[in-house]
Design a protein around this motif. Structure first.
Motif, PDB file in Angstrom:
ATOM      1  N   LEU A 156      13.434   6.243   5.227  1.00  0.00           N
ATOM      2  CA  LEU A 156      12.086   6.152   4.675  1.00  0.00           C
ATOM      3  C   LEU A 156      11.608   7.522   4.208  1.00  0.00           C
ATOM      4  CD1 LEU A 156      10.095   3.856   7.123  1.00  0.00           C
ATOM      5  CD2 LEU A 156      10.709   3.337   4.764  1.00  0.00           C
ATOM      6  N   ASP A 157      10.938   7.543   3.073  1.00  0.00           N
ATOM      7  CA  ASP A 157      10.273   8.742   2.585  1.00  0.00           C
ATOM      8  C   ASP A 157       8.781   8.556   2.828  1.00  0.00           C
ATOM      9  OD1 ASP A 157       9.078  10.802   1.217  1.00  0.00           O
ATOM     10  OD2 ASP A 157      10.180  10.503  -0.648  1.00  0.00           O
ATOM     11  N   MET A 158       8.247   9.285   3.782  1.00  0.00           N
ATOM     12  CA  MET A 158       6.850   9.098   4.171  1.00  0.00           C
ATOM     13  C   MET A 158       5.875   9.617   3.119  1.00  0.00           C
ATOM     14  SD  MET A 158       6.944   7.462   7.010  1.00  0.00           S
ATOM     15  CE  MET A 158       5.393   7.709   7.894  1.00  0.00           C
ATOM     16  N   HIS A 159       6.387  10.315   2.103  1.00  0.00           N
ATOM     17  CA  HIS A 159       5.509  10.815   1.042  1.00  0.00           C
ATOM     18  C   HIS A 159       5.746  10.092  -0.277  1.00  0.00           C
ATOM     19  CE1 HIS A 159       3.879  14.094   3.454  1.00  0.00           C
ATOM     20  NE2 HIS A 159       5.107  14.329   3.879  1.00  0.00           N
ATOM     21  N   THR A 192       8.717   0.129  -1.175  1.00  0.00           N
ATOM     22  CA  THR A 192       7.456  -0.479  -1.618  1.00  0.00           C
ATOM     23  C   THR A 192       6.480  -0.567  -0.462  1.00  0.00           C
ATOM     24  OG1 THR A 192       8.561  -1.818  -3.304  1.00  0.00           O
ATOM     25  CG2 THR A 192       6.392  -2.569  -2.572  1.00  0.00           C
ATOM     26  N   ILE A 193       5.230  -0.264  -0.762  1.00  0.00           N
ATOM     27  CA  ILE A 193       4.156  -0.520   0.187  1.00  0.00           C
ATOM     28  C   ILE A 193       3.127  -1.396  -0.499  1.00  0.00           C
ATOM     29  CG2 ILE A 193       2.773   1.550  -0.369  1.00  0.00           C
ATOM     30  CD1 ILE A 193       2.262   1.702   2.739  1.00  0.00           C
ATOM     31  N   LYS A 194       2.657  -2.419   0.221  1.00  0.00           N
ATOM     32  CA  LYS A 194       1.634  -3.324  -0.289  1.00  0.00           C
ATOM     33  C   LYS A 194       0.490  -3.378   0.704  1.00  0.00           C
ATOM     34  CE  LYS A 194       4.589  -6.476  -2.946  1.00  0.00           C
ATOM     35  NZ  LYS A 194       4.858  -7.905  -3.268  1.00  0.00           N
ATOM     36  N   GLY A 195      -0.719  -3.431   0.157  1.00  0.00           N
ATOM     37  CA  GLY A 195      -1.900  -3.476   1.004  1.00  0.00           C
ATOM     38  C   GLY A 195      -2.435  -4.876   1.187  1.00  0.00           C
ATOM     39  N   PRO A 196      -3.542  -5.007   1.869  1.00  0.00           N
ATOM     40  CA  PRO A 196      -4.147  -6.326   2.126  1.00  0.00           C
ATOM     41  C   PRO A 196      -4.739  -6.920   0.866  1.00  0.00           C
ATOM     42  CG  PRO A 196      -5.557  -4.573   2.946  1.00  0.00           C
ATOM     43  CD  PRO A 196      -4.284  -3.907   2.497  1.00  0.00           C
ATOM     44  N   LEU A 197      -4.955  -8.218   0.894  1.00  0.00           N
ATOM     45  CA  LEU A 197      -5.561  -8.897  -0.237  1.00  0.00           C
ATOM     46  C   LEU A 197      -6.946  -8.336  -0.532  1.00  0.00           C
ATOM     47  CD1 LEU A 197      -4.663 -12.643   0.427  1.00  0.00           C
ATOM     48  CD2 LEU A 197      -3.871 -11.245  -1.487  1.00  0.00           C
ATOM     49  N   MET A 198      -7.257  -8.258  -1.821  1.00  0.00           N
ATOM     50  CA  MET A 198      -8.574  -7.823  -2.245  1.00  0.00           C
ATOM     51  C   MET A 198      -9.543  -8.999  -2.202  1.00  0.00           C
ATOM     52  SD  MET A 198      -7.507  -5.298  -5.387  1.00  0.00           S
ATOM     53  CE  MET A 198      -6.469  -3.862  -5.090  1.00  0.00           C
ATOM     54  N   ALA A 199     -10.754  -8.760  -2.655  1.00  0.00           N
ATOM     55  CA  ALA A 199     -11.812  -9.760  -2.524  1.00  0.00           C
ATOM     56  C   ALA A 199     -11.506 -11.043  -3.277  1.00  0.00           C
ATOM     57  CB  ALA A 199     -13.135  -9.176  -3.017  1.00  0.00           C
ATOM     58  N   ASP A 200     -10.691 -10.964  -4.357  1.00  0.00           N
ATOM     59  CA  ASP A 200     -10.407 -12.172  -5.129  1.00  0.00           C
ATOM     60  C   ASP A 200      -9.405 -13.089  -4.442  1.00  0.00           C
ATOM     61  OD1 ASP A 200      -7.999 -10.833  -5.474  1.00  0.00           O
ATOM     62  OD2 ASP A 200      -8.212 -10.566  -7.634  1.00  0.00           O
ATOM     63  N   GLY A 201      -8.802 -12.634  -3.347  1.00  0.00           N
ATOM     64  CA  GLY A 201      -7.848 -13.458  -2.622  1.00  0.00           C
ATOM     65  C   GLY A 201      -6.496 -13.573  -3.273  1.00  0.00           C
ATOM     66  N   LEU A 202      -6.247 -12.817  -4.348  1.00  0.00           N
ATOM     67  CA  LEU A 202      -4.988 -12.883  -5.086  1.00  0.00           C
ATOM     68  C   LEU A 202      -4.336 -11.520  -5.290  1.00  0.00           C
ATOM     69  CD1 LEU A 202      -6.049 -15.375  -7.895  1.00  0.00           C
ATOM     70  CD2 LEU A 202      -4.347 -15.830  -6.138  1.00  0.00           C
ATOM     71  N   SER A 203      -5.153 -10.501  -5.504  1.00  0.00           N
ATOM     72  CA  SER A 203      -4.639  -9.175  -5.849  1.00  0.00           C
ATOM     73  C   SER A 203      -4.456  -8.325  -4.602  1.00  0.00           C
ATOM     74  CB  SER A 203      -5.598  -8.462  -6.805  1.00  0.00           C
ATOM     75  OG  SER A 203      -5.886  -9.272  -7.930  1.00  0.00           O
ATOM     76  N   ARG A 204      -3.499  -7.414  -4.674  1.00  0.00           N
ATOM     77  CA  ARG A 204      -3.302  -6.460  -3.590  1.00  0.00           C
ATOM     78  C   ARG A 204      -2.778  -5.155  -4.186  1.00  0.00           C
ATOM     79  NH1 ARG A 204      -0.799  -8.640   0.688  1.00  0.00           N
ATOM     80  NH2 ARG A 204      -0.837 -10.785  -0.056  1.00  0.00           N
ATOM     81  N   PRO A 205      -3.143  -4.011  -3.578  1.00  0.00           N
ATOM     82  CA  PRO A 205      -2.594  -2.740  -4.047  1.00  0.00           C
ATOM     83  C   PRO A 205      -1.111  -2.668  -3.727  1.00  0.00           C
ATOM     84  CG  PRO A 205      -3.860  -2.409  -2.037  1.00  0.00           C
ATOM     85  CD  PRO A 205      -4.069  -3.834  -2.444  1.00  0.00           C
ATOM     86  N   GLU A 206      -0.357  -2.054  -4.636  1.00  0.00           N
ATOM     87  CA  GLU A 206       1.093  -1.974  -4.471  1.00  0.00           C
ATOM     88  C   GLU A 206       1.587  -0.672  -5.083  1.00  0.00           C
ATOM     89  OE1 GLU A 206       5.145  -4.395  -5.870  1.00  0.00           O
ATOM     90  OE2 GLU A 206       3.190  -4.940  -6.665  1.00  0.00           O
ATOM     91  N   HIS A 207       2.576  -0.061  -4.449  1.00  0.00           N
ATOM     92  CA  HIS A 207       3.214   1.122  -5.023  1.00  0.00           C
ATOM     93  C   HIS A 207       4.707   1.044  -4.753  1.00  0.00           C
ATOM     94  CE1 HIS A 207       4.515   5.372  -5.383  1.00  0.00           C
ATOM     95  NE2 HIS A 207       3.632   5.362  -6.378  1.00  0.00           N
ATOM     96  N   ASN A 208       5.506   1.304  -5.811  1.00  0.00           N
ATOM     97  CA  ASN A 208       6.962   1.259  -5.722  1.00  0.00           C
ATOM     98  C   ASN A 208       7.542   2.632  -6.007  1.00  0.00           C
ATOM     99  OD1 ASN A 208       7.385  -1.777  -5.525  1.00  0.00           O
ATOM    100  ND2 ASN A 208       6.173  -1.635  -7.394  1.00  0.00           N
ATOM    101  N   ALA A 209       8.607   2.977  -5.305  1.00  0.00           N
ATOM    102  CA  ALA A 209       9.296   4.248  -5.525  1.00  0.00           C
ATOM    103  C   ALA A 209      10.797   4.007  -5.522  1.00  0.00           C
ATOM    104  CB  ALA A 209       8.926   5.259  -4.435  1.00  0.00           C
ATOM    105  N   ALA A 210      11.468   4.373  -6.609  1.00  0.00           N
ATOM    106  CA  ALA A 210      12.926   4.246  -6.681  1.00  0.00           C
ATOM    107  C   ALA A 210      13.559   5.201  -5.676  1.00  0.00           C
ATOM    108  CB  ALA A 210      13.405   4.561  -8.092  1.00  0.00           C
TER     109      ALA A 210
END
Length: 227
Positions: free
Chosen positions: A94-97, A66-84
């Motif tokens: 780690l799979d860099m792609h 999983t990679i998660k990004g910084p908080l967005m402007a609302d102070g609650l949401s953040r971008p996230e991506h999961n890979a099995a």
């Protein structure tokens, strides 16, 4: 790729049993062991940019990167991506792609100046359940208890995450306010990644501000008005 919207609420020790009983009583509640390793460069290139990258064992689901990004402007949401990443007992490399579907993450990982190495870990027992609130709003409640582990240091984790799944947001704020009032919960603005990076750098990880219940309620009210 998804956007995660959640409230993270620290639980005072005296209320941990009551919060656990509340979540455990919900239909479908189950406990999942979570064992994660977080990665970064020696200079904390990801952490300094507000990103967290982990490999986590999630019980029956196996390994998830999983990679998660910084908080967005609302102070609650953040971008996230999961890979099995499979169910083998040994932690995969780690799979860099694995996160190429999230362009910001792909660009960040492609530009890291040095190898990504293990920085710290977490050992968490998560009690999770989904609940449908008024108006059909669905949320997941996740009670996390365990430790952050960085070198020879550790820091406790005892927090409740309320993750919005779908439906109107107003019932989420109402449920959060009810739980805060009932159990003396307070906002925990620091992610596990942020606290773990601090621990790995040898910095103290102070406890939550237990005097900030009123500030927590005020923040929830502000979010409710702006939604």
């Amino acid at each position: 790729m998804s956007t995660e919207l959640e409230l993270r609420l620290a639980i005072p020790a005296a209320a941990a049993g009551a919060v656990a009983a509340h979540v455990a009583a919900l239909p479908g509640a189950r406990t999942v062991p979570l064992r994660a390793t977080y990665f970064d460069t020696a200079s904390s290139a990801l952490g300094r940019a507000g990103w967290g990258l982990r490999l986590r064992w999630e019980g029956e689901a196996g390994w998830v990167q999983t990679i998660k990004g910084p908080l967005m402007a609302d102070g609650l949401s953040r971008p996230e991506h999961n890979a099995a990443r499979g169910t083998a007992a040994e932690r995969p490399a780690l799979d860099m792609h694995a996160h190429d579907a999230l362009p910001e993450a792909a660009a960040l990982l492609a530009g890291v100046p040095s190898p990504l190495l293990p920085q710290f870990g977490t050992e968490i027992e998560r009690l999770r359940a989904q609940r449908t609130l008024a108006g059909g709003t669905r949320v997941e409640l996740a009670l996390d208890r365990g430790h952050l582990l960085g070198g020879s240091a550790s820091a406790p984790v005892c927090e409740l995450e309320l993750e919005w799944l779908d439906g109107p947001l107003a019932p989420l704020w109402a449920e959060a306010e009810r739980l805060v009032r009932a159990h003396g919960l307070v906002l925990e603005p620091r992610s596990k990644a942020a606290r773990g990076h601090a621990l790995a750098r040898g910095e103290a990880v102070p406890p939550a501000d237990w005097a900030s219940v009123d500030a927590t309620l005020a923040a929830i009210s502000d979010w409710a008005r702006s939604a």
